[in-house]
Write a protein that holds these residues in place. Structure first.
Motif, short mmCIF file in Angstrom:
data_model
loop_
_atom_site.label_atom_id
_atom_site.label_comp_id
_atom_site.label_asym_id
_atom_site.label_seq_id
_atom_site.Cartn_x
_atom_site.Cartn_y
_atom_site.Cartn_z
N LEU A 90 -43.42 -53.56 55.36
CA LEU A 90 -44.51 -53.65 55.85
C LEU A 90 -44.18 -55.42 54.13
O LEU A 90 -44.97 -56.34 55.37
CB LEU A 90 -45.59 -52.75 54.33
CG LEU A 90 -46.21 -52.05 54.51
CD1 LEU A 90 -46.98 -51.37 53.65
CD2 LEU A 90 -47.13 -51.85 56.61
N ALA A 91 -43.82 -55.26 53.91
CA ALA A 91 -42.98 -56.28 53.24
C ALA A 91 -42.38 -57.46 54.28
O ALA A 91 -42.84 -58.77 54.24
CB ALA A 91 -41.92 -56.24 52.37
N ALA A 92 -42.16 -56.68 54.76
CA ALA A 92 -40.77 -58.17 55.74
C ALA A 92 -41.62 -58.18 57.13
O ALA A 92 -42.15 -59.40 57.98
CB ALA A 92 -40.01 -57.05 56.77
N ASP A 93 -42.86 -57.53 57.18
CA ASP A 93 -43.86 -58.26 58.17
C ASP A 93 -45.01 -59.12 57.78
O ASP A 93 -46.74 -59.39 57.55
CB ASP A 93 -44.58 -57.08 58.50
CG ASP A 93 -44.13 -56.81 60.11
OD1 ASP A 93 -42.33 -57.20 60.54
OD2 ASP A 93 -44.11 -55.50 60.76
N PHE A 94 -45.10 -60.09 56.64
CA PHE A 94 -45.98 -60.73 55.94
C PHE A 94 -46.60 -61.29 56.45
O PHE A 94 -47.58 -61.96 56.00
CB PHE A 94 -44.50 -61.62 54.46
CG PHE A 94 -44.00 -62.53 54.92
CD1 PHE A 94 -44.36 -64.26 55.42
CD2 PHE A 94 -42.65 -61.89 55.94
CE1 PHE A 94 -43.57 -65.14 55.74
CE2 PHE A 94 -42.22 -63.12 55.65
CZ PHE A 94 -42.22 -64.11 55.87
N ARG A 95 -45.97 -61.85 57.87
CA ARG A 95 -47.18 -62.64 57.94
C ARG A 95 -47.94 -61.88 58.82
O ARG A 95 -49.70 -61.70 59.17
CB ARG A 95 -46.40 -63.41 59.74
CG ARG A 95 -45.64 -64.64 59.17
CD ARG A 95 -45.00 -65.36 60.03
NE ARG A 95 -43.80 -66.63 59.65
CZ ARG A 95 -42.97 -66.06 59.17
NH1 ARG A 95 -42.55 -65.01 59.51
NH2 ARG A 95 -42.30 -67.50 59.43
N GLY A 96 -48.63 -60.58 59.09
CA GLY A 96 -49.72 -59.64 59.23
C GLY A 96 -49.18 -58.75 60.33
O GLY A 96 -48.43 -59.27 61.17
N TRP A 97 -50.61 -58.11 60.49
CA TRP A 97 -50.35 -57.00 61.79
C TRP A 97 -51.70 -56.62 62.02
O TRP A 97 -52.45 -57.11 61.19
CB TRP A 97 -49.59 -56.40 61.06
CG TRP A 97 -49.76 -54.90 60.27
CD1 TRP A 97 -50.69 -54.07 60.74
CD2 TRP A 97 -49.26 -55.64 59.03
NE1 TRP A 97 -51.01 -53.47 59.05
CE2 TRP A 97 -50.36 -53.96 58.78
CE3 TRP A 97 -48.21 -56.36 58.00
CZ2 TRP A 97 -49.84 -54.31 56.75
CZ3 TRP A 97 -48.51 -55.63 56.48
CH2 TRP A 97 -49.49 -54.81 55.81
N GLU A 98 -51.79 -55.79 62.90
CA GLU A 98 -53.03 -55.63 64.05
C GLU A 98 -52.76 -53.64 63.43
O GLU A 98 -52.33 -53.13 63.03
CB GLU A 98 -52.90 -55.96 64.46
CG GLU A 98 -53.22 -57.84 65.31
CD GLU A 98 -54.19 -57.93 65.07
OE1 GLU A 98 -55.48 -57.59 64.70
OE2 GLU A 98 -53.98 -58.71 64.56
N GLY A 99 -54.66 -53.80 62.38
CA GLY A 99 -54.55 -52.61 62.91
C GLY A 99 -53.68 -51.79 60.93
O GLY A 99 -53.85 -52.86 60.90
N GLN A 100 -54.22 -50.84 62.06
CA GLN A 100 -53.02 -50.09 59.73
C GLN A 100 -52.09 -49.44 60.64
O GLN A 100 -51.43 -48.39 61.62
CB GLN A 100 -54.42 -48.82 59.58
CG GLN A 100 -54.83 -47.84 58.56
CD GLN A 100 -56.00 -47.17 58.34
OE1 GLN A 100 -56.28 -46.22 58.80
NE2 GLN A 100 -56.33 -47.75 57.46
N ARG A 101 -51.49 -49.32 59.66
CA ARG A 101 -50.36 -48.67 59.71
C ARG A 101 -50.29 -47.34 57.97
O ARG A 101 -51.09 -47.51 57.41
CB ARG A 101 -48.72 -49.52 59.16
CG ARG A 101 -48.86 -50.32 59.71
CD ARG A 101 -47.62 -51.28 59.68
NE ARG A 101 -47.13 -52.23 60.87
CZ ARG A 101 -46.72 -53.25 60.52
NH1 ARG A 101 -44.79 -52.80 59.80
NH2 ARG A 101 -46.70 -54.11 61.59
N VAL A 102 -49.54 -46.41 58.27
CA VAL A 102 -49.74 -45.27 57.94
C VAL A 102 -48.74 -44.26 57.53
O VAL A 102 -47.85 -44.24 58.69
CB VAL A 102 -50.94 -43.93 58.45
CG1 VAL A 102 -51.48 -43.23 57.25
CG2 VAL A 102 -52.44 -44.74 58.83
N TRP A 103 -48.66 -43.84 55.60
CA TRP A 103 -46.79 -43.31 55.59
C TRP A 103 -48.18 -41.59 54.78
O TRP A 103 -48.79 -42.53 54.50
CB TRP A 103 -46.20 -44.16 54.89
CG TRP A 103 -44.85 -43.21 54.63
CD1 TRP A 103 -43.96 -43.24 55.04
CD2 TRP A 103 -45.39 -42.59 53.19
NE1 TRP A 103 -43.43 -41.85 54.10
CE2 TRP A 103 -43.87 -41.65 52.75
CE3 TRP A 103 -46.95 -42.64 52.22
CZ2 TRP A 103 -44.06 -40.59 51.91
CZ3 TRP A 103 -46.75 -41.39 50.84
CH2 TRP A 103 -44.10 -40.63 50.69
#
Length: 154
Positions: free
Chosen positions: A73-86
């Motif tokens: 999540l930190a590496a993708d600081f520019r953002g992403w679409e949708g939801q990521r789940v752990w």
């Protein structure tokens, strides 16, 4: 924002506070290493009118860990679409992440003990952090918390 609380008499802890409402927080603490394959810890979530805790959440050495999820999540600081789940193997802790405009990450922490028992419960709180440095600091703090050789003792 995460912070590491180190005291020689108490376990190391990681506290995540919501930047929008400091009374909303999640705390991971009381870690122990019952054997070489796992770390057990307690997770407590707090918000106005709510305090809940799940004991003996397990992180397995051979499984997908929380630290790499947060590092991603930190590496993708520019953002992403949708939801990521752990989630943990037992699903007693689930974290859902969304990224909003302006570089803010919402982490929804869901605690769900006794997932197979009748009458179980679940509770969730959402902490908002900056996508860059706050997420990187949280990921580093979680990695430190879960990998200490002394079972999380400071």
């Amino acid at each position: 924002m995460s912070s590491r609380d180190i005291d020689l008499n108490t376990p190391t802890a990681v506290t995540v506070r919501c930047q929008n409402n400091r009374s909303v927080s999640v705390r991971l603490y009381d870690s122990s290493r019952p054997d070489e394959d796992r770390v057990q810890y307690t997770v407590e979530a707090s918000a106005p009118g709510l305090t809940t805790r799940v004991d003996e959440v397990v992180a397995w050495n051979w499984g997908a860990e929380l630290a790499p999820f947060l590092e991603g999540l930190a590496a993708d600081f520019r953002g992403w679409e949708g939801q990521r789940v752990w989630h943990t193997t037992d699903r007693d802790l689930t974290i859902s992440a969304v990224c909003r405009s302006g570089g803010h990450v919402g982490l929804t922490w869901t605690l769900r003990p006794w997932t197979t028992a009748a009458g179980g419960w679940e509770a969730s709180v959402t902490t908002w952090l900056d996508a860059g440095e706050q997420m990187s600091a949280l990921a580093a703090d979680i990695r430190h918390f879960l990998t200490q050789e002394d079972g999380g003792r400071g």
